[in-house]
Design a protein around this motif. Structure first.
Motif, PDB file in Angstrom:
ATOM      1  N   LEU A 169       0.826  -1.198   0.000  1.00  0.00           N
ATOM      2  CA  LEU A 169       0.000   0.000   0.000  1.00  0.00           C
ATOM      3  C   LEU A 169       0.869   1.260   0.000  1.00  0.00           C
ATOM      4  CD1 LEU A 169      -2.745   1.476   0.421  1.00  0.00           C
ATOM      5  CD2 LEU A 169      -2.412   1.134   2.882  1.00  0.00           C
ATOM      6  N   LEU A 170       1.851   1.323   0.897  1.00  0.00           N
ATOM      7  CA  LEU A 170       2.669   2.534   1.025  1.00  0.00           C
ATOM      8  C   LEU A 170       3.722   2.634  -0.077  1.00  0.00           C
ATOM      9  CD1 LEU A 170       3.283   2.772   4.895  1.00  0.00           C
ATOM     10  CD2 LEU A 170       1.269   3.381   3.560  1.00  0.00           C
ATOM     11  N   ALA A 171       4.380   1.522  -0.383  1.00  0.00           N
ATOM     12  CA  ALA A 171       5.484   1.565  -1.344  1.00  0.00           C
ATOM     13  C   ALA A 171       5.003   1.721  -2.780  1.00  0.00           C
ATOM     14  CB  ALA A 171       6.346   0.312  -1.213  1.00  0.00           C
ATOM     15  N   HIS A 172       3.867   1.091  -3.111  1.00  0.00           N
ATOM     16  CA  HIS A 172       3.420   1.057  -4.507  1.00  0.00           C
ATOM     17  C   HIS A 172       2.029   1.637  -4.721  1.00  0.00           C
ATOM     18  CE1 HIS A 172       6.945  -1.410  -5.226  1.00  0.00           C
ATOM     19  NE2 HIS A 172       6.548  -2.264  -4.294  1.00  0.00           N
ATOM     20  N   ASN A 173       1.375   2.019  -3.631  1.00  0.00           N
ATOM     21  CA  ASN A 173       0.033   2.613  -3.714  1.00  0.00           C
ATOM     22  C   ASN A 173      -0.954   1.711  -4.448  1.00  0.00           C
ATOM     23  OD1 ASN A 173      -1.753   4.678  -3.023  1.00  0.00           O
ATOM     24  ND2 ASN A 173      -1.543   5.659  -5.025  1.00  0.00           N
ATOM     25  N   HIS A 174      -0.833   0.404  -4.231  1.00  0.00           N
ATOM     26  CA  HIS A 174      -1.734  -0.540  -4.878  1.00  0.00           C
ATOM     27  C   HIS A 174      -3.127  -0.475  -4.260  1.00  0.00           C
ATOM     28  CE1 HIS A 174       1.647  -3.372  -6.520  1.00  0.00           C
ATOM     29  NE2 HIS A 174       1.549  -2.232  -7.178  1.00  0.00           N
ATOM     30  N   ALA A 175      -4.151  -0.537  -5.107  1.00  0.00           N
ATOM     31  CA  ALA A 175      -5.527  -0.631  -4.641  1.00  0.00           C
ATOM     32  C   ALA A 175      -5.759  -2.031  -4.076  1.00  0.00           C
ATOM     33  CB  ALA A 175      -6.490  -0.349  -5.789  1.00  0.00           C
ATOM     34  N   PRO A 176      -6.808  -2.230  -3.265  1.00  0.00           N
ATOM     35  CA  PRO A 176      -7.040  -3.548  -2.662  1.00  0.00           C
ATOM     36  C   PRO A 176      -7.106  -4.690  -3.671  1.00  0.00           C
ATOM     37  CG  PRO A 176      -8.435  -1.910  -1.621  1.00  0.00           C
ATOM     38  CD  PRO A 176      -7.769  -1.222  -2.770  1.00  0.00           C
ATOM     39  N   ASN A 177      -7.751  -4.467  -4.829  1.00  0.00           N
ATOM     40  CA  ASN A 177      -7.879  -5.550  -5.809  1.00  0.00           C
ATOM     41  C   ASN A 177      -6.556  -5.886  -6.496  1.00  0.00           C
ATOM     42  OD1 ASN A 177      -8.362  -2.890  -6.888  1.00  0.00           O
ATOM     43  ND2 ASN A 177      -8.724  -3.867  -8.865  1.00  0.00           N
ATOM     44  N   ASP A 178      -5.525  -5.056  -6.293  1.00  0.00           N
ATOM     45  CA  ASP A 178      -4.215  -5.327  -6.873  1.00  0.00           C
ATOM     46  C   ASP A 178      -3.229  -5.878  -5.844  1.00  0.00           C
ATOM     47  OD1 ASP A 178      -4.993  -4.398  -9.385  1.00  0.00           O
ATOM     48  OD2 ASP A 178      -4.536  -2.314  -8.839  1.00  0.00           O
ATOM     49  N   ARG A 179      -3.678  -6.080  -4.604  1.00  0.00           N
ATOM     50  CA  ARG A 179      -2.770  -6.532  -3.552  1.00  0.00           C
ATOM     51  C   ARG A 179      -2.992  -8.011  -3.273  1.00  0.00           C
ATOM     52  NH1 ARG A 179      -4.329  -1.507  -0.784  1.00  0.00           N
ATOM     53  NH2 ARG A 179      -5.085  -2.634   1.057  1.00  0.00           N
ATOM     54  N   PHE A 180      -1.881  -8.728  -3.086  1.00  0.00           N
ATOM     55  CA  PHE A 180      -1.921 -10.174  -2.887  1.00  0.00           C
ATOM     56  C   PHE A 180      -2.506 -10.500  -1.512  1.00  0.00           C
ATOM     57  CE2 PHE A 180       0.093 -14.053  -1.249  1.00  0.00           C
ATOM     58  CZ  PHE A 180      -0.280 -14.949  -2.230  1.00  0.00           C
TER      59      PHE A 180
END
Length: 661
Positions: free
Chosen positions: A633-644
């Protein structure tokens, strides 16, 4: 009855009445609230347990409470009297207790309530007077002894293997070790007006009893560790016998027998010291039960709470063979801090930041050492906990009070503070210039706030200038209401710190993580910033187990959207601390589910499946999956649907997310 009425009714119960309620509900010991908790906390936990099975659970609890109350009302109010032929001498019992927050919690309230009930039921409350003093400091000790002129002095506290008694310091938060020679000298000074008997209901207190018995006729001490429940039963038996006119020797034997009757192992631990002999309780029992390992019904070893304080107690694993070598291998995590705690100054030197509210922010920089053996997501593992205790001892600046300081702590002016963060960030690549601000929750002192921030920073492992804001929490479990006022009093200073860090730290991307009650101050600060700022200040705001009124959160959630590009909230269905807060405030907490608090612009993530901690409240820093999620979340600003590792919990809008089971 409402849940709050149930909590109030249970809080007024005696321990026996509380047990009756549990029995009527059919709760076995393993599923019931721990008897070592404060009575009101047990009541809150029981109501929460019933709510989880609502409506049958609450209905069953209400019936059990009313049946218990009816039974009590039907019992004839007969005053129980001892044998009138017995002479009950006038006595004053001075009950002194201490249980600093640095030590494991004892069932002290249960102990003195049991003594009160025994004296009341025996009908001797007018002859045997009980004076209770809790959280006793070294400054208080002489005053209570001189004012009360007790016949019996009862210490309920931790003892150390060196024969010391653990009291509290003047802040009533830190421990003070009182050695045997000092306490023996105190009772020698009181010998002309002093007590007939001293009961040291603490581990390893036999050596101390040996010294005191030179001035006091009868002294009870423990020759090794004693379980907390065994110590409770000893008190019960001792003062029950006293209420029926027995002498101190018989009281001692009745007390030891009470431990044995309860099926507990430590009946041979107490020792009665006189000026001429040492008396031990040595009943004939089959086999050696003194060192048996307790085992529950499932065949799993259990650890009994004991009345021992040890600086290097290990919770799950042994310390390194040579801890001095490990000190050379720790990683030092640099931290910047802002605090509105009032500093404690001695000899023109900063001792520590206390728990009083100051009228301005203090800025500074420090390091926290992380041991080589530290494991990701394990803030409370044996090595980490022991290392922190060792560091606190190593860097002590006041040997009398053992006040801890952090490694290389340095106060800075506001101007130098931001020069320092800018210098640090200028050494990083432009894409790595992150700023991280951590805001702690309830029951956290300044040193603990620093170690929590360092733990989080190291585990997330993103290049950043990491800072924490420490508001003046009392750092004690029993000051929840005080902490609620302290976080309100800190809103203005927190707002100023967040604004200035966003503007002047030199960070390109700034993230804020708030835990528990710290979210109350954060929400108010963001509301103020949203009103005055035209642009978003933060890339991410993370709400970890927020102890927030759900309605207040929903109504003001727009503040998150205006000040942060993304807001993420971690909640849990097993967060017992927030469940207690729910019962205490009689309203839903945003960090507790069900129901799930879902608002537009905030990603709500159910963390129940990775909950690891006993209370469930520290889960955000205690599980690898959550730490990994925060990293992406912090390093890449991924949205929830993009996070493992997380998935949508329901297909309809509004929806929330959950960690995969």
């Amino acid at each position: 009855m409402t849940p709050q009425e149930m909590v109030d009714a249970l809080s007024r119960c005696t321990p026996t009445q509380f047990s009756q309620v549990l029995s009527r509900m059919g709760l076995v010991r393993e599923h019931a609230p721990s008897p070592h908790l404060m009575l009101r906390q047990r009541a809150l936990e029981l109501v929460h347990l019933a709510q989880k099975h609502d409506p049958p659970g609450l209905t069953a609890l209400e019936v059990a409470i009313k049946e218990m109350q009816l039974q009590q009302s039907e019992v004839p109010k007969v005053k129980l009297l001892p044998d009138p032929k017995l002479h009950i001498p006038e006595r004053t019992i001075l009950f002194l207790s201490a249980n600093p927050m640095q030590t494991s919690q004892l069932a002290i309230d249960t102990e003195f309530i049991s003594i009160q009930e025994e004296l009341k039921e025996a009908g001797v409350a007018n002859s045997i007077h009980l004076e209770i003093q809790k959280a006793v400091t070294t400054d208080d000790l002489t005053k209570y002894l001189r004012q009360t002129k007790p016949t019996v002095v009862h210490f309920s506290a931790h003892g150390s293997p060196d024969g010391e008694i653990v009291l509290t310091d003047s802040t009533q938060a830190e421990k003070m070790l009182v050695n045997g020679d000092t306490l023996a000298e105190l009772f020698q000074l009181l010998s002309t007006e002093g007590p007939e008997c001293v009961v040291l209901n603490a581990c390893y207190s036999e050596a101390l009893a040996e010294k005191i018995c030179c001035s006091v006729k009868f002294v009870v001490g423990m020759n090794r560790e004693i379980g907390d429940e065994d110590a409770l039963k000893f008190s019960l038996g001792f003062y029950r016998a006293m209420a029926y006119g027995d002498d101190y020797l018989k009281c001692f034997k009745w007390a030891c027998n009470q431990i044995q009757l309860s099926g507990l192992p430590d009946f041979a631990v107490p020792r009665l010291k006189t000026q001429t002999e040492t008396i031990a309780f040595t009943p004939k029992v089959p086999g050696d039960r003194l060192h048996e390992t307790e085992e529950n019904d499932c065949g799993v070893d259990t650890v009994r709470p004991v009345r021992t304080f040890s600086l290097f107690e290990s919770q799950s694993e042994d310390l390194p063979t040579d801890i001095s070598d490990e000190l050379q291998k720790e990683k030092k995590v640099p931290l910047w801090f802002g605090t509105n705690r009032k500093p404690i100054i001695a000899n023109n030197q900063l001792i520590r930041y206390g728990d009083e509210v100051d009228d301005h922010i203090h800025y500074g920089h420090c390091y926290v050492g992380i041991p080589k053996y530290h494991r990701i997501g394990s803030p409370n593992d044996g090595v980490w906990a022991s290392f922190v205790r060792f560091i606190k001892l190593l860097v002590t600046t006041n040997n009398r009070t053992q006040e801890p300081c952090l490694l290389d702590q340095q106060e800075l002016t506001r101007k130098d503070f931001y020069k320092s963060t800018q210098k640090h960030l200028n050494q990083l690549e432009p894409t790595q210039k992150h700023g991280l601000i951590f805001i702690h929750g309830y029951n956290v002192n300044f040193e603990e706030a620093a170690t929590q921030a360092a733990q989080l920073c190291m585990d997330i492992n993103i290049p950043c200038a990491a800072a924490f804001f420490s508001w003046p929490s009392m750092g004690r479990l029993d000051t929840y209401m005080v902490d609620e006022e302290r976080i309100v009093a800190s809103e203005m200073h927190l707002t100023e710190f967040l604004h200035d860090f966003a503007r002047y730290s030199g960070a390109e991307r700034i993230h804020v993580i708030a835990h528990s009650m710290g979210n109350r101050g954060l929400l108010r600060a963001l509301m103020a910033l949203a009103h005055n700022e035209e642009s978003r200040l933060f890339d991410n705001v993370v709400l970890a187990a927020p102890d927030l009124n759900s309605h207040l959160f929903r109504h003001n959630a727009n503040a998150y959207r205006k000040t942060s590009a993304r807001t993420t909230m971690y909640v849990s269905q097993k967060d017992r601390a927030l469940a207690l807060s729910h019962a205490l405030h009689d309203n839903i907490r945003a960090g507790f589910a069900p129901p799930f608090t879902i608002v537009k612009g905030v990603d709500t993530i159910d963390s129940t499946f990775v909950d690891l901690s006993y209370l469930g409240h520290g889960y955000f820093a205690g599980a690898r999956p959550i730490l990994a999620d925060i990293y992406y979340l912090l390093a890449h600003n991924h949205a929830p649907n993009d996070r493992f590792g997380i998935e949508r919990a329901n297909g309809e809008e509004p929806s929330y997310w959950q960690f995969k089971p």
